[in-house]
Design a protein around this motif. Structure first.
Motif, PDB file in Angstrom:
ATOM      1  N   LEU A   1       0.839  -1.191   0.000  1.00 15.77           N
ATOM      2  CA  LEU A   1       0.000   0.000   0.000  1.00 15.77           C
ATOM      3  C   LEU A   1       0.879   1.248   0.000  1.00 15.77           C
ATOM      4  N   PRO A   2       0.650   2.206  -0.889  1.00 17.32           N
ATOM      5  CA  PRO A   2       1.468   3.425  -0.872  1.00 17.32           C
ATOM      6  C   PRO A   2       1.175   4.275   0.356  1.00 17.32           C
TER       7      PRO A   2
ATOM      8  N   PHE B   1      -8.408   3.367  -4.014  1.00 25.29           N
ATOM      9  CA  PHE B   1      -7.902   3.975  -5.243  1.00 25.29           C
ATOM     10  C   PHE B   1      -6.676   3.231  -5.788  1.00 25.29           C
ATOM     11  N   HIS B   2      -5.903   2.594  -4.903  1.00 23.63           N
ATOM     12  CA  HIS B   2      -4.703   1.899  -5.368  1.00 23.63           C
ATOM     13  C   HIS B   2      -5.030   0.509  -5.919  1.00 23.63           C
ATOM     14  N   PHE B   3      -5.833  -0.268  -5.213  1.00 21.29           N
ATOM     15  CA  PHE B   3      -6.136  -1.632  -5.624  1.00 21.29           C
ATOM     16  C   PHE B   3      -7.424  -1.755  -6.434  1.00 21.29           C
ATOM     17  N   GLY B   4      -8.350  -0.803  -6.226  1.00 20.88           N
ATOM     18  CA  GLY B   4      -9.644  -0.931  -6.877  1.00 20.88           C
ATOM     19  C   GLY B   4     -10.478  -1.999  -6.171  1.00 20.88           C
ATOM     20  N   PRO B   5     -11.618  -2.363  -6.751  1.00 29.65           N
ATOM     21  CA  PRO B   5     -12.482  -3.391  -6.128  1.00 29.65           C
ATOM     22  C   PRO B   5     -11.915  -4.795  -6.343  1.00 29.65           C
ATOM     23  N   THR B   6     -10.780  -5.082  -5.693  1.00 27.52           N
ATOM     24  CA  THR B   6     -10.121  -6.383  -5.839  1.00 27.52           C
ATOM     25  C   THR B   6     -10.010  -7.053  -4.476  1.00 27.52           C
ATOM     26  N   HIS B   7      -9.452  -8.291  -4.511  1.00 25.54           N
ATOM     27  CA  HIS B   7      -9.255  -9.022  -3.258  1.00 25.54           C
ATOM     28  C   HIS B   7      -8.226  -8.323  -2.362  1.00 25.54           C
ATOM     29  N   ASP B   8      -7.223  -7.691  -2.953  1.00 24.78           N
ATOM     30  CA  ASP B   8      -6.213  -7.000  -2.146  1.00 24.78           C
ATOM     31  C   ASP B   8      -6.836  -5.887  -1.309  1.00 24.78           C
ATOM     32  N   PHE B   9      -7.770  -5.154  -1.885  1.00 26.59           N
ATOM     33  CA  PHE B   9      -8.475  -4.110  -1.142  1.00 26.59           C
ATOM     34  C   PHE B   9      -9.196  -4.707   0.065  1.00 26.59           C
ATOM     35  N   LEU B  10      -9.855  -5.846  -0.154  1.00 29.04           N
ATOM     36  CA  LEU B  10     -10.564  -6.507   0.940  1.00 29.04           C
ATOM     37  C   LEU B  10      -9.588  -7.022   1.993  1.00 29.04           C
ATOM     38  N   TYR B  11      -8.444  -7.551   1.567  1.00 26.27           N
ATOM     39  CA  TYR B  11      -7.456  -8.058   2.514  1.00 26.27           C
ATOM     40  C   TYR B  11      -6.904  -6.933   3.404  1.00 26.27           C
ATOM     41  N   VAL B  12      -6.677  -5.751   2.814  1.00 29.67           N
ATOM     42  CA  VAL B  12      -6.178  -4.612   3.596  1.00 29.67           C
ATOM     43  C   VAL B  12      -7.196  -4.219   4.658  1.00 29.67           C
ATOM     44  N   LEU B  13      -8.465  -4.154   4.276  1.00 33.84           N
ATOM     45  CA  LEU B  13      -9.505  -3.781   5.243  1.00 33.84           C
ATOM     46  C   LEU B  13      -9.637  -4.829   6.345  1.00 33.84           C
TER      47      LEU B  13
END
Length: 366
Positions: A238-239, A272-284
């Motif tokens: 994550l930036p 904004f960095h990952f978009g609606p992807t699994h990575d976004f969900l993993y960060v949350l």
């Protein structure tokens, strides 16, 4: 009973004791001085907090047989090293990431606008073009205000460079002398107070351990939560991980509200960095686990000796003292609320009742 009689009865009930009146005067003068001269005395108050934080380390070294002056020098050098590291390594990194985030904001805004357009195309009955235009207008106004505030802050910070240098010079000097001459300073402060201070001593004894536990525990909590958040965000790529880690770390200053507020920048940058992807969900999910561990494991361990205060009282204290003293008001909101709670329970009316109870018990034993 007339209003005057009611008021006189209330005064007699709560202020019949001479020490209670003296304590009230001391509290009023102390809070008035902080409100009026708090900004001028900010370096001294900051140094006082750090000295209070470091005193535990000095005491630990003295208990192990180290001379007091040598213990003060060792702890002070460690504090100075941490301070210089923050000033010349961490702060430039955070500032660069903040500048990068501000420069990246237009692209994020364009991505958000594209996302809203996609939602309108997929769900035309749910999201109307008028709503899209309204959201874009609100976001544009907010971004304009954010840019103006950032520019104002940047221009103002140019004039605060001297103040920052003064802090970096004055605060360490004050911390050293507060640690070195602690006994003399405490004796001088006590000489200014009345000889009869049973109530003050009782309240201070109740508050001393709690304040020490809170201040040291809160600093440890900020460091642990911020560091874990930084490495967690960096692990996911994550930036602005350092900037977000600092935001998450300082969010623990405001219970309940801080975690919710810190979620917004984390979710925005990840979205904004990952978009609606699994990575976004993993960060949350990782962020939620971090907050859960902080609230249910770390905080109870660090603040096990602190009196429990109702969440409503904590929020009111944060709003009130934060509005008066800013950052330090938020930081000390819980100790100040605990102080008010101790004052309510330790006021002389309670002392008289305890004396009466002890007298009755002694008569019964006789």
């Amino acid at each position: 009973m007339t209003l005057r009689q009611v008021f006189k009865s209330w005064i007699d009930h709560y202020f019949s004791d001479e020490e209670a009146v003296i304590l009230l005067v001391v509290l009023v003068l102390g809070f008035t001085a902080l409100i009026l001269f708090g900004r001028m005395l900010a370096p001294f108050l900051t140094a006082l907090v750090f000295a209070f934080l470091l005193q535990g380390g000095v005491n630990a070294l003295v208990r192990r047989g180290m001379p007091h002056l040598l213990a003060v020098i060792v702890i002070f050098l460690g504090f100075l090293g941490v301070l210089l590291t923050l000033a010349f390594i961490l702060m430039p990194l955070i500032w660069n990431q903040l500048v990068g985030l501000v420069q990246e904001t237009p692209r994020m805004f364009a991505s958000g606008q594209q996302l809203i357009d996609d939602l309108q195309e997929r769900y035309p009955h749910l999201v109307t073009p008028d709503q899209v235009q309204e959201w874009i207008g609100v976001a544009g106004r907010e971004m304009t205000q954010f840019g103006q505030r950032a520019l104002t802050l940047s221009l103002a910070s140019l004039g605060n460079v001297l103040a920052l240098i003064i802090y970096l010079v004055l605060v360490p000097i004050l911390v050293f002398f507060l640690l070195k001459d602690r006994e003399q300073l405490v004796a001088f402060t006590l000489s200014l107070l009345p000889q009869k201070r049973i109530l003050m001593t009782r309240i201070w004894n109740e508050m001393d351990a709690q304040i020490a536990n809170y201040v040291r525990g809160k600093f440890i909590e900020i460091i642990i939560v911020g560091t874990v958040a930084f490495f967690t965000f960096a692990f996911f790529g994550l930036p602005y991980s350092a900037l977000l880690g600092v935001v998450v770390g300082f969010s623990v200053l405001v219970p309940y509200i801080g975690a919710a507020v810190a979620t917004l920048p984390v979710a925005a940058v990840a979205g904004f960095h990952f978009g609606p992807t699994h990575d976004f969900l993993y960060v949350l999910i990782a962020y939620g686990v971090l907050q859960a561990l902080d609230g249910n494991v770390l905080a109870p361990v660090l603040f096990s000796e602190t009196n429990n205060i109702h969440p409503v009282s904590i929020i009111v204290a944060v709003l009130f003292f934060g509005g008066i003293w800013g950052f330090w008001g938020v930081f000390f909101a819980i100790p100040l609320a605990t102080l008010l709670k101790a004052l309510v329970y330790a006021w002389p009316r309670g002392i008289h009742k305890q004396h009466d109870k002890k007298a009755v018990e002694s008569l019964g034993e006789e």
